[in-house]
Design a protein around this motif. Structure first.
Motif, PDB file in Angstrom:
ATOM      1  N   LYS A  18       1.314  -1.534  -0.285  1.00  9.81           N
ATOM      2  CA  LYS A  18      -0.251   0.096   0.443  1.00  9.81           C
ATOM      3  C   LYS A  18       0.392   1.403  -0.326  1.00  9.81           C
ATOM      4  N   LYS A  19       2.367   0.951   0.724  1.00  5.92           N
ATOM      5  CA  LYS A  19       3.103   2.196  -0.058  1.00  5.92           C
ATOM      6  C   LYS A  19       3.928   2.039  -1.024  1.00  5.92           C
ATOM      7  N   GLY A  20       3.532   1.207  -1.711  1.00  4.00           N
ATOM      8  CA  GLY A  20       4.048   0.823  -2.964  1.00  4.00           C
ATOM      9  C   GLY A  20       5.400   0.990  -3.311  1.00  4.00           C
ATOM     10  N   VAL A  78       8.074  -5.977  10.338  1.00  5.07           N
ATOM     11  CA  VAL A  78       7.597  -6.537  11.733  1.00  5.07           C
ATOM     12  C   VAL A  78       8.396  -5.354  11.754  1.00  5.07           C
ATOM     13  N   GLN A  79       7.747  -4.812  13.367  1.00  3.82           N
ATOM     14  CA  GLN A  79       7.782  -3.917  13.499  1.00  3.82           C
ATOM     15  C   GLN A  79       8.877  -2.546  13.861  1.00  3.82           C
ATOM     16  N   GLY A  80       8.401  -2.599  12.100  1.00  2.00           N
ATOM     17  CA  GLY A  80       8.967  -0.772  11.223  1.00  2.00           C
ATOM     18  C   GLY A  80      10.801  -1.754  11.255  1.00  2.00           C
ATOM     19  N   GLY A  81      10.841  -3.115  11.162  1.00  2.41           N
ATOM     20  CA  GLY A  81      11.508  -3.428  10.432  1.00  2.41           C
ATOM     21  C   GLY A  81      12.630  -3.114  11.435  1.00  2.41           C
ATOM     22  N   THR A  82      12.971  -2.519  12.813  1.00  3.26           N
ATOM     23  CA  THR A  82      13.496  -2.382  13.560  1.00  3.26           C
ATOM     24  C   THR A  82      14.189  -3.383  14.402  1.00  3.26           C
ATOM     25  N   LEU A  83      15.762  -2.556  14.586  1.00  2.00           N
ATOM     26  CA  LEU A  83      16.463  -3.868  15.281  1.00  2.00           C
ATOM     27  C   LEU A  83      16.948  -4.158  16.533  1.00  2.00           C
ATOM     28  N   SER A 111      14.109   0.692   7.783  1.00  6.13           N
ATOM     29  CA  SER A 111      13.413   0.761   9.252  1.00  6.13           C
ATOM     30  C   SER A 111      13.672   1.330  10.640  1.00  6.13           C
ATOM     31  N   GLY A 112      13.147   1.398  11.408  1.00  6.20           N
ATOM     32  CA  GLY A 112      12.915   2.884  12.578  1.00  6.20           C
ATOM     33  C   GLY A 112      13.755   2.605  13.306  1.00  6.20           C
ATOM     34  N   GLY A 113      14.845   1.731  12.558  1.00 11.46           N
ATOM     35  CA  GLY A 113      16.201   2.326  14.043  1.00 11.46           C
ATOM     36  C   GLY A 113      16.221   1.536  14.844  1.00 11.46           C
ATOM     37  N   ALA A 114      17.099   1.415  16.300  1.00 14.72           N
ATOM     38  CA  ALA A 114      17.091   1.335  17.167  1.00 14.72           C
ATOM     39  C   ALA A 114      15.759   0.282  17.713  1.00 14.72           C
ATOM     40  N   ARG A 115      14.848  -0.589  18.494  1.00 17.48           N
ATOM     41  CA  ARG A 115      13.968  -0.678  18.757  1.00 17.48           C
ATOM     42  C   ARG A 115      13.718  -0.145  20.129  1.00 17.48           C
ATOM     43  N   ILE A 116      12.644   0.568  20.528  1.00 21.68           N
ATOM     44  CA  ILE A 116      12.858   1.608  21.769  1.00 21.68           C
ATOM     45  C   ILE A 116      12.529   0.497  22.943  1.00 21.68           C
ATOM     46  N   GLN A 117      11.902  -0.476  22.904  1.00 24.65           N
ATOM     47  CA  GLN A 117      11.720  -1.113  23.779  1.00 24.65           C
ATOM     48  C   GLN A 117      12.674  -1.827  24.011  1.00 24.65           C
ATOM     49  N   GLU A 118      13.435  -2.059  23.273  1.00 27.72           N
ATOM     50  CA  GLU A 118      14.754  -3.014  23.704  1.00 27.72           C
ATOM     51  C   GLU A 118      15.313  -2.658  24.504  1.00 27.72           C
ATOM     52  N   ALA A 122      19.698  -2.590  22.629  1.00 28.18           N
ATOM     53  CA  ALA A 122      19.261  -2.641  21.122  1.00 28.18           C
ATOM     54  C   ALA A 122      20.499  -1.909  20.297  1.00 28.18           C
ATOM     55  N   LEU A 123      20.746  -0.181  21.886  1.00 30.47           N
ATOM     56  CA  LEU A 123      21.923  -0.149  20.598  1.00 30.47           C
ATOM     57  C   LEU A 123      23.320  -0.898  20.612  1.00 30.47           C
ATOM     58  N   ALA A 124      23.344  -1.085  22.079  1.00 28.19           N
ATOM     59  CA  ALA A 124      24.783  -2.398  21.711  1.00 28.19           C
ATOM     60  C   ALA A 124      24.653  -3.164  20.211  1.00 28.19           C
ATOM     61  N   GLN A 125      23.627  -3.387  20.364  1.00 25.16           N
ATOM     62  CA  GLN A 125      24.499  -4.562  18.915  1.00 25.16           C
ATOM     63  C   GLN A 125      23.656  -2.989  17.636  1.00 25.16           C
ATOM     64  N   TYR A 126      23.740  -2.068  17.474  1.00 26.47           N
ATOM     65  CA  TYR A 126      24.885  -1.156  16.507  1.00 26.47           C
ATOM     66  C   TYR A 126      26.166  -0.973  16.995  1.00 26.47           C
ATOM     67  N   GLY A 127      25.645  -0.799  18.213  1.00 26.75           N
ATOM     68  CA  GLY A 127      28.005  -0.783  18.076  1.00 26.75           C
ATOM     69  C   GLY A 127      28.593  -1.883  17.823  1.00 26.75           C
ATOM     70  N   CYS A 150      15.975   5.388   7.169  1.00 27.19           N
ATOM     71  CA  CYS A 150      17.052   5.047   7.660  1.00 27.19           C
ATOM     72  C   CYS A 150      17.536   6.224   9.450  1.00 27.19           C
ATOM     73  N   ALA A 151      16.972   5.887  10.637  1.00 25.70           N
ATOM     74  CA  ALA A 151      16.847   6.795  10.807  1.00 25.70           C
ATOM     75  C   ALA A 151      18.150   6.615  12.046  1.00 25.70           C
ATOM     76  N   GLY A 152      17.883   8.260  13.099  1.00 36.71           N
ATOM     77  CA  GLY A 152      18.977   7.725  14.221  1.00 36.71           C
ATOM     78  C   GLY A 152      20.503   7.474  13.583  1.00 36.71           C
TER      79      GLY A 152
HETATM   80  C1  HXC Z   1      10.425   0.437  18.211  1.00 38.31           C
HETATM   81  C2  HXC Z   1       9.309   1.442  16.113  1.00 38.31           C
HETATM   82  C3  HXC Z   1      10.029   2.066  15.744  1.00 38.31           C
HETATM   83  C4  HXC Z   1      11.243   1.775  16.927  1.00 38.31           C
HETATM   84  C5  HXC Z   1       9.249   2.083  14.131  1.00 38.31           C
HETATM   85  N1  HXC Z   1       8.207   1.593  14.922  1.00 38.31           N
HETATM   86  N2  HXC Z   1       9.779   3.269  14.580  1.00 38.31           N
HETATM   87  N3  HXC Z   1       8.796  -0.250  16.990  1.00 38.31           N
HETATM   88  N4  HXC Z   1      11.003   1.367  17.442  1.00 38.31           N
HETATM   89  N5  HXC Z   1      12.344   3.163  17.141  1.00 38.31           N
HETATM   90  C6  HXC Z   1       7.038   0.558  14.772  1.00 38.31           C
HETATM   91  C7  HXC Z   1       5.897   1.686  14.638  1.00 38.31           C
HETATM   92  O1  HXC Z   1       5.411   1.103  16.078  1.00 38.31           O
HETATM   93  C8  HXC Z   1       4.854   0.691  14.192  1.00 38.31           C
HETATM   94  O2  HXC Z   1       4.110  -0.570  15.175  1.00 38.31           O
HETATM   95  C9  HXC Z   1       5.897   0.172  12.995  1.00 38.31           C
HETATM   96  O3  HXC Z   1       7.328   0.371  13.869  1.00 38.31           O
HETATM   97  C10 HXC Z   1       5.517   1.251  11.490  1.00 38.31           C
HETATM   98  O4  HXC Z   1       6.045   2.265  12.084  1.00 38.31           O
HETATM   99  P1  HXC Z   1       4.567   3.503  11.626  1.00 38.31           P
HETATM  100  O5  HXC Z   1       5.466   4.734  12.523  1.00 38.31           O
HETATM  101  O6  HXC Z   1       3.752   2.617  11.533  1.00 38.31           O
HETATM  102  O7  HXC Z   1       4.706   3.346  10.112  1.00 38.31           O
HETATM  103  P2  HXC Z   1       5.960   4.784   8.973  1.00 38.31           P
HETATM  104  O8  HXC Z   1       4.569   5.872   9.178  1.00 38.31           O
HETATM  105  O9  HXC Z   1       6.739   4.257   7.754  1.00 38.31           O
HETATM  106  O10 HXC Z   1       6.854   5.644   9.592  1.00 38.31           O
HETATM  107  C11 HXC Z   1       8.341   5.054  10.022  1.00 38.31           C
HETATM  108  C12 HXC Z   1       9.245   5.353  10.345  1.00 38.31           C
HETATM  109  C13 HXC Z   1       8.406   6.467  11.782  1.00 38.31           C
HETATM  110  C14 HXC Z   1       9.498   7.171   9.807  1.00 38.31           C
HETATM  111  C15 HXC Z   1      10.808   5.059  10.715  1.00 38.31           C
HETATM  112  O11 HXC Z   1       7.853   4.727  12.341  1.00 38.31           O
HETATM  113  C16 HXC Z   1       9.478   6.776  12.794  1.00 38.31           C
HETATM  114  O12 HXC Z   1       9.779   8.198  12.495  1.00 38.31           O
HETATM  115  N6  HXC Z   1      10.370   5.927  14.344  1.00 38.31           N
HETATM  116  C17 HXC Z   1      10.888   6.006  14.758  1.00 38.31           C
HETATM  117  C18 HXC Z   1      12.464   6.228  13.746  1.00 38.31           C
HETATM  118  C19 HXC Z   1      13.424   7.157  14.950  1.00 38.31           C
HETATM  119  O13 HXC Z   1      13.391   8.401  16.094  1.00 38.31           O
HETATM  120  N7  HXC Z   1      14.820   6.065  14.928  1.00 38.31           N
HETATM  121  C20 HXC Z   1      15.679   5.841  16.372  1.00 38.31           C
HETATM  122  C21 HXC Z   1      15.428   5.017  17.287  1.00 38.31           C
HETATM  123  S1  HXC Z   1      16.968   4.833  17.685  1.00 38.31           S
HETATM  124  P3  HXC Z   1       2.916  -0.971  14.559  1.00 38.31           P
HETATM  125  O14 HXC Z   1       2.552  -2.043  15.331  1.00 38.31           O
HETATM  126  O15 HXC Z   1       2.062   0.374  14.888  1.00 38.31           O
HETATM  127  O16 HXC Z   1       3.045  -1.338  13.407  1.00 38.31           O
HETATM  128  C22 HXC Z   1      18.187   4.833  16.975  1.00 38.31           C
HETATM  129  C23 HXC Z   1      19.292   4.572  17.965  1.00 38.31           C
HETATM  130  C24 HXC Z   1      21.059   3.932  16.686  1.00 38.31           C
HETATM  131  O17 HXC Z   1      17.707   4.673  15.868  1.00 38.31           O
HETATM  132  C25 HXC Z   1      21.792   4.287  17.358  1.00 38.31           C
HETATM  133  C26 HXC Z   1      23.493   3.297  17.182  1.00 38.31           C
HETATM  134  C27 HXC Z   1      24.566   4.093  17.844  1.00 38.31           C
END
Ligand code: HXC
Length: 503
Positions: A18-20, A78-83, A111-118, A122-127, A150-152
C-alpha cells in the motif's frame, strides 16, 4: 512451516504494497539469481509453536550473476524493521560468515532504527554492527541499498559501507528525524529536505547513486558488483572480451569531443564513454561534486576505476568535495586491486575564501594520501590542461603513477600565464607603469612569451614526468597496453598498526 512462510509474506505485502514498496523477500528475489537465495536463521529468536512469523530482518546467501553474496534485508512489516537483539545477532552472524567466506555483503535497509522497547540492548547491537562493518571494510565489498527510512545512529551502519544507493521518493537518512529537530531547535523541515535521497546524492555525498525506484536501485547494485572482486584477496574481475571494431573506431574519434580552445567546456563523460569497452561507464556519485567524475568501466575486459575532471562543471577544478570524492574512490579501488585510470584536464584548485575556510588544505590532503599510498596500477592521461598542485595530485608520476602520457598541445605548467606574469614580473610592470609606458601591451607580450615557453609538456617530458605524447586516437590502445604491462604489478602495501591518514 509453509503456512507460516505464506502468512509472513501476506503480512509483509499488506504493509508494504500500500506504500508502493516491495516486501523484503520480493526485494531479495528481484536482486539475486533466480532460485539462488538460501535463507539462514529464519526462525531465530521465536517459538514456532506459537506461530512465530520471523524477525525484523531476513539474512542469507545467494548468487548474483553466478557469484556468491551475503544478503541482509530488513522487514518493515515486523515492528517497522527495527533492530533488536535477535535482528542484531542475525546480522552479525551473517557478517562473520561473509568475512570468513570472503564474499560481498549487500544490505537492503528499511527500518525505524533501534527498537525502542529493547532499550540500550538494541543500541549495543548497533555498536557491534558498526565494529563488524569497520572490520570488514577493505576486505569484502559492502553495499547498502536504502529502500525506506534509516533513522538515528543507524545511519552510520550504511555510512561505513563502501556504497550507499538510495531510492528517490521512498528513502530517508537522518541522525535526528523531523520530530526531534522540531522539538529541539523549533525548525520545521520535511523528511526529504532533512535526509531525502536527492539531498544525499547531490549535496551531502552520503549516497553514491540516486535510484528512480527500487528496481533501478537493484539494477545499479548488480552492475556495480560486476566491476568488483569478491574480496581484497582476489584480482579485479575480467569480463570475456572479443576485440570489437566498434570500440576501436569510437575511441579513434575522441579528439572530436575536446575543443582545442582550452577555455571551451566539453563533456568528459562522453570522452570516457568513447574510450571504454562498449561505451559502458558506471558513475559513482554522479550528482555530487560533479566537477570530478568517478566510476567503473572496462578496458579489453579488465575492470578499472576512472577518475577524471569534468570540464562542464567549474572547468573541472578541484575543491573540497571533489577531493574527498576522488580520494575515497581511489582508496576503494586500491583496497580491491582495481587499477585506476586518471584523465586529467584541470585548471587547478578552486581559489577563494570559501574553499580555504571549508578546509581545502585538510580535505584536499585526502586525495594526495589516496594516490600516494595506492599500490594498484595507476595510468594517467593529460587530455588538455594540468596546472599546479592539481596536476601533481591527480595521478602524476611524482605521486607514484606507473604511466603518464599527454595529448600534444597539453597545457602543463605551475600556473596560467596571467597569474605567472603578475607574480614574476610584478616589479617590472610597476616600473613601466611609473614610467608611463603601455603596461597592457607589455603584459600581453610577457604572457605570450610565458605561454610559449612554459605552458607545454616540454619540461615534463625532459624531467621524465611524462612518458610521452600520444595522439588522441592512441589513447585507448595506450591505456590497454599500460594496463597489460602493469597487470603483474605487486607492490606490497605498508602495514600500519594504526593509520593516521586524513580520510
Ligand atoms: C520500535 C518502532 C520504531 C522504533 C517504528 N516502530 N520505529 N518500534 N522502535 N524505533 C514501529 C511503529 O510503532 C509501528 O508499529 C511500525 O514500526 C511501523 O511504524 P509506523 O510509524 O507506523 O510507520 P511509518 O508511518 O511508515 O513511519 C516509519 C518511521 C517512524 C518514519 C520509521 O516509525 C519513525 O519515525 N520511527 C522512529 C524513528 C527513530 O527516531 N528511530 C531512532 C531510534 S534510536 P505498529 O505496531 O503500529 O505497526 C536509534 C539509535 C541507533 O535508532 C543508535 C546506534 C548507535
Amino acid at each position: 512451516m509453509e503456512s507460516l512462510h505464506r502468512k509472513a509474506e501476506e503480512r509483509a505485502q499488506a504493509t508494504q504494497h500500500k506504500k508502493g514498496k516491495k516486501t523484503a523477500r520480493e526485494r531479495i528475489h528481484a536482486l539475486v539469481d533466480e532460485g539462488s537465495f538460501q535463507e539462514i536463521q529464519r526462525f531465530a529468536g521465536g517459538n514456532i509453536d506459537e506461530d512465530y512469523l520471523g524477525s525484523g530482518v531476513i539474512t542469507g546467501f545467494a548468487e548474483i550473476s553466478g557469484r556468491a553474496v551475503a544478503i541482509i534485508a530488513q522487514d518493515f512489516s515486523v515492528q517497522g524493521g527495527t533492530l533488536g537483539e535477535v535482528e542484531g545477532s542475525k546480522m552479525l552472524h551473517l557478517m562473520d560468515q561473509a568475512i570468513d567466506l570472503r564474499i560481498p555483503i549487500i544490505s537492503l535497509l528499511d527500518s525505524g532504527g533501534a527498537r525502542i522497547q529493547e532499550g540500550v540492548a538494541a543500541l549495543a547491537q548497533y555498536g557491534q554492527i558498526f565494529k563488524k562493518t569497520s572490520e570488514a571494510s577493505g576486505l569484502i565489498p559492502q553495499i547498502s541499498i536504502i529502500v525506506g527510512p534509516c533513522a538515528g545512529g543507524a545511519v552510520y551502519g550504511p555510512a561505513l559501507t563502501d556504497f550507499v544507493i538510495m531510492t528517490k521518493d521512498s528513502s530517508f537518512m537522518f541522525v535526528t528525524g523531523p520530530e526531534v529537530v522540531k522539538a529541539v531547535t523549533g525548525e520545521q523541515v520535511t523528511s526529504a529536505d532533512l535526509g531525502g535521497a536527492v539531498l544525499h546524492s547531490a549535496t551531502t555525498g552520503v549516497a553514491h547513486y540516486l535510484a528512480e525506484d527500487e528496481e533501478d536501485a537493484l539494477d545499479y547494485a548488480r552492475s556495480l558488483l560486476s566491476y568488483l572482486p569478491s574480496s581484497a584477496e582476489e584480482d579485479a574481475p575480467t569480463f570475456a572480451y572479443q576485440t570489437n571494431p566498434e570500440d576501436d573506431s569510437r575511441a579513434a574519434q575522441v579528439a572530436d569531443l575536446v575543443p582545442v580552445n582550452s577555455k571551451q567546456p566539453y563533456d568528459m563523460v562522453e570522452v570516457i564513454e568513447h574510450l571504454v569497452d562498449h561505451g559502458e561507464f558506471l558513475q559513482i556519485q554522479e550528482l555530487f561534486a560533479a566537477n570530478v567524475i568517478t566510476g567503473f568501466a572496462a578496458f579489453q575486459g579488465r575492470s578499472v576505476g576512472i577518475v577524471a575532471n569534468q570540464s562542464l562543471v567549474d572547468a573541472g577544478t578541484l575543491d573540497v568535495n571533489a577531493s574527498e570524492k576522488a580520494s575515497r574512490f581511489v582508496q576503494f579501488c586500491n583496497a580491491f586491486n582495481i587499477p585506476v585510470v586518471t584523465l586529467v584536464d584541470v585548471p587547478g584548485y578552486r581559489p577563494g575564501t570559501e574553499q580555504e575556510r571549508a578546509g581545502i588544505i585538510r580535505r584536499g590532503a585526502k586525495m594526495i594520501t589516496a594516490y600516494a599510498t595506492a599500490t594498484v596500477p595507476l595510468v594517467t592521461i593529460i587530455v588538455r590542461k594540468a596546472y599546479g598542485g592539481a596536476y601533481i595530485v591527480m595521478g602524476s608520476k611524482a605521486m607514484g603513477a606507473d604511466f603518464n602520457f599527454a595529448w600534444p598541445g597539453a597545457e602543463i605548467a605551475v600556473m596560467g600565464s596571467e597569474g605567472a606574469v603578475n607574480i614574476v614580473y610584478r616589479k617590472e610592470l610597476k616600473q613601466l607603469q611609473a614610467d608611463g609606458d603601455d603596461v597592457t601591451a607589455a603584459r600581453q607580450r610577457l604572457e605570450e612569451i610565458y605561454s610559449t615557453q612554459a605552458v607545454n609538456p616540454n619540461l615534463s617530458l625532459q624531467i621524465g614526468a611524462l612518458d610521452g605524447l600520444i595522439s588522441p586516437e592512441q589513447t585507448r590502445p595506450t591505456i590497454i597496453s599500460a594496463l597489460k604491462l602493469t597487470q603483474a604489478k605487486r607492490r606490497p602495501q605498508k602495514i600500519y598498526r594504526h593509520s593516521t591518514n586524513p580520510p
